[in-house]
Design an enzyme around this catalytic site. Structure first.
Site, PDB file in Angstrom:
ATOM      1  N   CYS A   1       3.323 -32.155  -2.696  1.00  0.00           N
ATOM      2  CA  CYS A   1       3.836 -31.394  -1.643  1.00  0.00           C
ATOM      3  C   CYS A   1       3.504 -29.815  -1.874  1.00  0.00           C
ATOM      4  O   CYS A   1       3.868 -28.799  -1.350  1.00  0.00           O
ATOM      5  CB  CYS A   1       5.077 -31.365  -1.403  1.00  0.00           C
TER       6      CYS A   1
ATOM      7  N   GLY B   1      -1.052 -18.797   0.028  1.00  0.00           N
ATOM      8  CA  GLY B   1      -0.354 -17.201  -0.469  1.00  0.00           C
ATOM      9  C   GLY B   1       0.484 -16.571   0.391  1.00  0.00           C
ATOM     10  O   GLY B   1       1.665 -15.897   0.077  1.00  0.00           O
ATOM     11  N   ASP B   2       0.543 -16.990   1.633  1.00  0.00           N
ATOM     12  CA  ASP B   2       1.435 -16.295   2.782  1.00  0.00           C
ATOM     13  C   ASP B   2       2.819 -16.908   2.497  1.00  0.00           C
ATOM     14  O   ASP B   2       3.900 -16.406   3.150  1.00  0.00           O
ATOM     15  CB  ASP B   2       0.853 -16.717   4.175  1.00  0.00           C
ATOM     16  N   ASN B   3       2.935 -17.976   1.563  1.00  0.00           N
ATOM     17  CA  ASN B   3       4.359 -18.136   1.270  1.00  0.00           C
ATOM     18  C   ASN B   3       5.112 -17.357   0.668  1.00  0.00           C
ATOM     19  O   ASN B   3       6.162 -17.221   0.693  1.00  0.00           O
ATOM     20  CB  ASN B   3       4.183 -19.744   0.479  1.00  0.00           C
TER      21      ASN B   3
ATOM     22  N   ASN C   1      -5.185 -39.383  -4.865  1.00  0.00           N
ATOM     23  CA  ASN C   1      -4.473 -39.076  -6.006  1.00  0.00           C
ATOM     24  C   ASN C   1      -5.178 -38.674  -7.340  1.00  0.00           C
ATOM     25  O   ASN C   1      -4.497 -39.072  -8.374  1.00  0.00           O
ATOM     26  CB  ASN C   1      -3.180 -40.176  -6.106  1.00  0.00           C
ATOM     27  N   SER C   2      -6.512 -38.313  -7.116  1.00  0.00           N
ATOM     28  CA  SER C   2      -7.265 -38.297  -8.441  1.00  0.00           C
ATOM     29  C   SER C   2      -6.490 -36.944  -9.032  1.00  0.00           C
ATOM     30  O   SER C   2      -6.137 -35.940  -8.166  1.00  0.00           O
ATOM     31  CB  SER C   2      -8.651 -38.105  -8.053  1.00  0.00           C
ATOM     32  N   ARG C   3      -6.798 -36.731 -10.258  1.00  0.00           N
ATOM     33  CA  ARG C   3      -6.215 -35.504 -11.049  1.00  0.00           C
ATOM     34  C   ARG C   3      -6.958 -34.783 -11.904  1.00  0.00           C
ATOM     35  O   ARG C   3      -7.984 -35.325 -12.357  1.00  0.00           O
ATOM     36  CB  ARG C   3      -4.849 -36.213 -11.945  1.00  0.00           C
TER      37      ARG C   3
ATOM     38  N   ASN D   1       0.288 -25.670  -6.161  1.00  0.00           N
ATOM     39  CA  ASN D   1      -0.298 -24.322  -5.300  1.00  0.00           C
ATOM     40  C   ASN D   1       0.629 -23.258  -5.361  1.00  0.00           C
ATOM     41  O   ASN D   1       0.433 -21.913  -5.522  1.00  0.00           O
ATOM     42  CB  ASN D   1      -0.387 -24.601  -4.125  1.00  0.00           C
TER      43      ASN D   1
ATOM     44  N   HIS E   1      12.773 -32.020 -10.948  1.00  0.00           N
ATOM     45  CA  HIS E   1      11.349 -31.950 -10.493  1.00  0.00           C
ATOM     46  C   HIS E   1      11.042 -30.748  -9.805  1.00  0.00           C
ATOM     47  O   HIS E   1      10.979 -30.646  -8.476  1.00  0.00           O
ATOM     48  CB  HIS E   1      11.244 -33.135  -9.608  1.00  0.00           C
TER      49      HIS E   1
ATOM     50  N   ASP F   1       5.827 -28.384 -12.398  1.00  0.00           N
ATOM     51  CA  ASP F   1       6.315 -29.676 -12.043  1.00  0.00           C
ATOM     52  C   ASP F   1       7.940 -30.170 -12.623  1.00  0.00           C
ATOM     53  O   ASP F   1       8.711 -30.822 -11.769  1.00  0.00           O
ATOM     54  CB  ASP F   1       5.532 -30.772 -12.712  1.00  0.00           C
TER      55      ASP F   1
ATOM     56  N   ARG G   1       1.726 -43.771  -9.493  1.00  0.00           N
ATOM     57  CA  ARG G   1       3.126 -44.224  -9.730  1.00  0.00           C
ATOM     58  C   ARG G   1       3.452 -45.390  -9.253  1.00  0.00           C
ATOM     59  O   ARG G   1       3.240 -45.537  -7.831  1.00  0.00           O
ATOM     60  CB  ARG G   1       4.076 -43.144 -10.005  1.00  0.00           C
TER      61      ARG G   1
ATOM     62  N   ARG H   1       8.126 -32.143   3.063  1.00  0.00           N
ATOM     63  CA  ARG H   1       7.057 -32.133   4.134  1.00  0.00           C
ATOM     64  C   ARG H   1       7.651 -32.817   5.491  1.00  0.00           C
ATOM     65  O   ARG H   1       7.455 -33.812   5.498  1.00  0.00           O
ATOM     66  CB  ARG H   1       6.030 -33.114   3.487  1.00  0.00           C
TER      67      ARG H   1
ATOM     68  N   TYR I   1      -2.110 -45.141 -15.802  1.00  0.00           N
ATOM     69  CA  TYR I   1      -2.257 -43.992 -14.913  1.00  0.00           C
ATOM     70  C   TYR I   1      -0.975 -42.979 -15.361  1.00  0.00           C
ATOM     71  O   TYR I   1       0.149 -43.509 -15.760  1.00  0.00           O
ATOM     72  CB  TYR I   1      -1.668 -44.656 -13.490  1.00  0.00           C
TER      73      TYR I   1
ATOM     74  N   SER J   1       6.571 -34.985  -4.893  1.00  0.00           N
ATOM     75  CA  SER J   1       4.968 -35.229  -5.050  1.00  0.00           C
ATOM     76  C   SER J   1       3.872 -35.015  -4.397  1.00  0.00           C
ATOM     77  O   SER J   1       4.304 -35.497  -3.264  1.00  0.00           O
ATOM     78  CB  SER J   1       4.874 -36.543  -5.784  1.00  0.00           C
TER      79      SER J   1
ATOM     80  N   LYS K   1       7.107 -38.073 -16.297  1.00  0.00           N
ATOM     81  CA  LYS K   1       8.167 -38.508 -15.503  1.00  0.00           C
ATOM     82  C   LYS K   1       9.401 -39.149 -16.392  1.00  0.00           C
ATOM     83  O   LYS K   1      10.741 -39.132 -16.018  1.00  0.00           O
ATOM     84  CB  LYS K   1       7.686 -39.222 -14.377  1.00  0.00           C
TER      85      LYS K   1
ATOM     86  N   LYS L   1       3.671 -28.013  -5.102  1.00  0.00           N
ATOM     87  CA  LYS L   1       4.185 -27.393  -6.359  1.00  0.00           C
ATOM     88  C   LYS L   1       3.171 -26.594  -6.991  1.00  0.00           C
ATOM     89  O   LYS L   1       3.391 -25.227  -7.388  1.00  0.00           O
ATOM     90  CB  LYS L   1       5.078 -28.384  -7.294  1.00  0.00           C
TER      91      LYS L   1
END
Ligand code: OXD
Ligand code: MN
Length: 590
Positions: free
Chosen positions: A261, A500-502, A373-375, A265, A237, A286, A80, A406, A208, A259, A217, A263
């Protein structure tokens, strides 16, 4: 009485306002042909074949990655571009210090000059889409006009795209107009302009995702946040995740992180082995549209139908669900390749890169093999933790809202706001280190209120007031929390295992909402004591746990002074109620 359109009605006849707009855009851009997208599987296959024929898409190994493809963007067009993104309101004050601003007339003139004749030799695609379940009163529709078949393929995954959306637009009459051209992909002729009062977007010069898939967005956050303010809801967001505890109760949580950070996961988290009986359901990764419901609770829909996720870091240990979900029917952008034509990125956990994201033989002297930033773009239904609640037209009720950033230092693992207004301050104070999702320096701490810094379509001061107003309408507001998974020790190692521990933290959050968990009352909010968190089977020592669950008054006094000065940048528009919350925290810190 109006009759439902038959499925044989030619597409342009489903909506006269769309057809008129397409005619006027075609007169400006002068395409060779016009293609109205119906969203069918056959149409998507034909567009893929077209791109394969032009070598703009490459098929990946069909044995291990069936129906998966790789696209490479222009090397200067990989993220972006916040510095080229504008909010164009008649008054600059309405866009606020959080946005770049241009007067609407000037912006239209600039963009129309770029668009003039730009589609000669190209096809103009008309892409009708619906953000949210097609039959939800909370959903909103748009039409993107683009000259990029790659954009159409992505929009076909990320939104409910095609005939049904156009039929809804025909019935409702209103839609967001998004005009996009890749132009010449020249960074000097690249702009993303938003006209919130006109519900329109003009984007030129980039292919992009965040700049070109206008439903995401541009519409679902910038335009929708503006629309939400006038209509009394919130466009955020945020991921939306359902958590079922061993007692069988399911609660939904919406979490805002900047972005890249984590989300995606968190939205697909796999419970640790030591927490048997928990189940996780992904509603979205997102964006959340949040509405006060008739029952006084906050209800959420995910306006998207797919994921446009960051590939690097996605592996069987970090996000098993995402790793499994992108093994078929997936469009990859800017990842590397193995020698046997499988996609590869840093953190995938196996294989080795042979070709880098630019298509060169891999050489580590050139930097990472995959662009940071590959997607991947993939339909939500391929996610093993997908829930059909994502299609529920009413949405899901939200028990907790969670903000996070973060931050290497300062912010504890988790803390809870005393009430809604304090929670709004907590959200407004989010700060985070910048990531590769946007161009610019990575790792610089900046304020990113509600993780919406790049996405709020109007003045943040008015947005905070709107948050306060929405809270006032909720008889049963969700609890508001702040988390930080990213604390580091002096040696640079992460102090909390994350992933996972979150769930251990989310479990405490849900228990707090249910009035079942203990907490200490601190100047910045309620924090768990180490014994309040379920740490069974977790490899973390007592000192580390105490460290990430502590509040250092001196550092916090500085932080709050910084927050006060940040809010001061918004002048007299900053809500007094928010400043009163700052004063309370200052007083509590002594
Ligand atoms: C995204 C972003 O792509 O936030 O979701 O940049
Ligand atoms: Mn995002």
């Amino acid at each position: 009485m109006a009759t439902a359109p038959s499925s044989h009605t030619p597409l342009p006849q489903l909506s006269a306002p769309v057809a008129q707009w397409v005619d006027s855009v075609a007169a400006l851009t002068r395409p060779d042909s016009i293609h109205w997208c119906d969203g069918s599987t056959a149409e998507m296959a034909a567009l893929r074949d077209l791109l394969l024929g032009r070598q703009e898409l490459q098929a990946l190994d069909p044995a291990t990655y069936p129906d998966c493809y790789l696209a490479r963007s222009h090397p200067s067009d990989v993220a972006r571009v916040e510095h080229l993104t504008f909010i164009c309101t008649p008054e600059q004050e309405d866009a606020g210090p959080n946005n770049h601003w241009m007067a609407p007339a000037e912006a239209h003139a600039k963009m129309d000059a770029l668009f003039a004749g730009c589609m000669q030799g190209r096809t103009l695609y008309v892409v009708p889409y619906c953000m949210g379940p097609i039959d939800s009163p909370y959903s909103r529709c748009g039409v993107e006009i683009t000259d990029s078949a790659y954009v159409v393929l992505n929009m076909g995954i990320m939104t409910r795209m095609g005939r049904a959306a156009l039929e809804r637009i025909g019935r409702e009459g209103s839609f967001v107009r998004g005009l996009h051209s890749v132009g010449e992909l020249d960074p000097n002729r690249r702009f993303i302009m938003h006209f919130p009062e006109e519900l329109s977007i003009k984007s030129f010069g980039s292919g992009y995702g965040g700049n070109a898939l206008l439903g995401k967005k541009c519409h679902a956050l910038r335009i929708a946040s503006y629309q939400a303010r006038t209509e009394g809801w919130l466009a955020e967001h945020m991921l939306i995740v359902g958590l079922k505890n061993p007692q069988g109760e399911t609660h939904y949580v919406a979490c805002a992180f900047p972005s890249a950070c984590g989300k995606t996961n968190l939205a697909m988290l796999i419970p640790p082995d030591t927490m048997p009986g928990w189940e996780v359901f992904t509603v979205g990764d997102d964006i959340a549209w949040l509405h006060p419901g008739p029952d006084g609770r906050l209800w959420a829909i995910n306006p998207e139908s797919g994921y446009f996720g960051v590939a690097p870091g996605t592996g069987p240990k970090t996000n098993r669900n995402a790793y499994d979900m992108i093994r078929k029917d997936t469009l990859f952008t800017n990842v590397a390749l193995t020698a046997d034509n499988q996609p590869w990125w840093e953190g995938i956990g196996s294989g080795a890169p042979a070709i880098d994201w630019l298509g060169r033989p891999f050489d580590k002297a050139n930097g990472p093999a995959a662009h940071p930033n590959s997607r991947f773009t993939v339909s939500a239904v391929h996610n093993p933790s997908y829930t059909t609640e994502a299609e529920n037209p009413r949405g899901v009720p939200i028990s907790a809202l969670v903000f996070g950033g973060r931050r290497r230092e300062l912010a504890p693992l988790v803390y809870q706001a005393r009430d809604w207004a304090h929670g709004v301050l907590m959200g407004a104070s989010v700060a985070s280190e910048t990531t590769a999702a946007a161009t610019g320096a990575v790792g610089v701490v900046r304020r990113d209120p509600m993780a919406m810094k790049p996405f709020c379509g109007y003045n943040f001061a008015d947005y905070w007031q709107h948050w306060l107003n929405v809270g006032a309408k909720l008889a049963h507001p969700p609890g508001i929390f702040h988390v930080n998974w990213f604390r580091q020790g002096a040696d640079g190692k992460f102090l909390w295992p994350g992933f996972g521990d979150n769930l251990r933290v989310l479990a405490w959050i849900l228990d707090r909402c249910a009035g079942r968990a203990q907490a200490q009352d601190t100047p910045i909010g309620f924090l768990p004591s180490p014994s309040d968190l379920d740490t069974s089977g977790l490899d973390i020592d007592a000192a580390t746990l105490a460290e990430i669950l502590s509040v250092k008054p001196e550092a916090w006094r500085q932080e709050v002074a910084d927050i006060r000065s940040y809010l001061g940048e918004y002048g007299a528009r900053t809500p007094q109620a928010l400043l009163a919350e700052v004063a309370t925290v200052e007083q509590r810190l002594g």
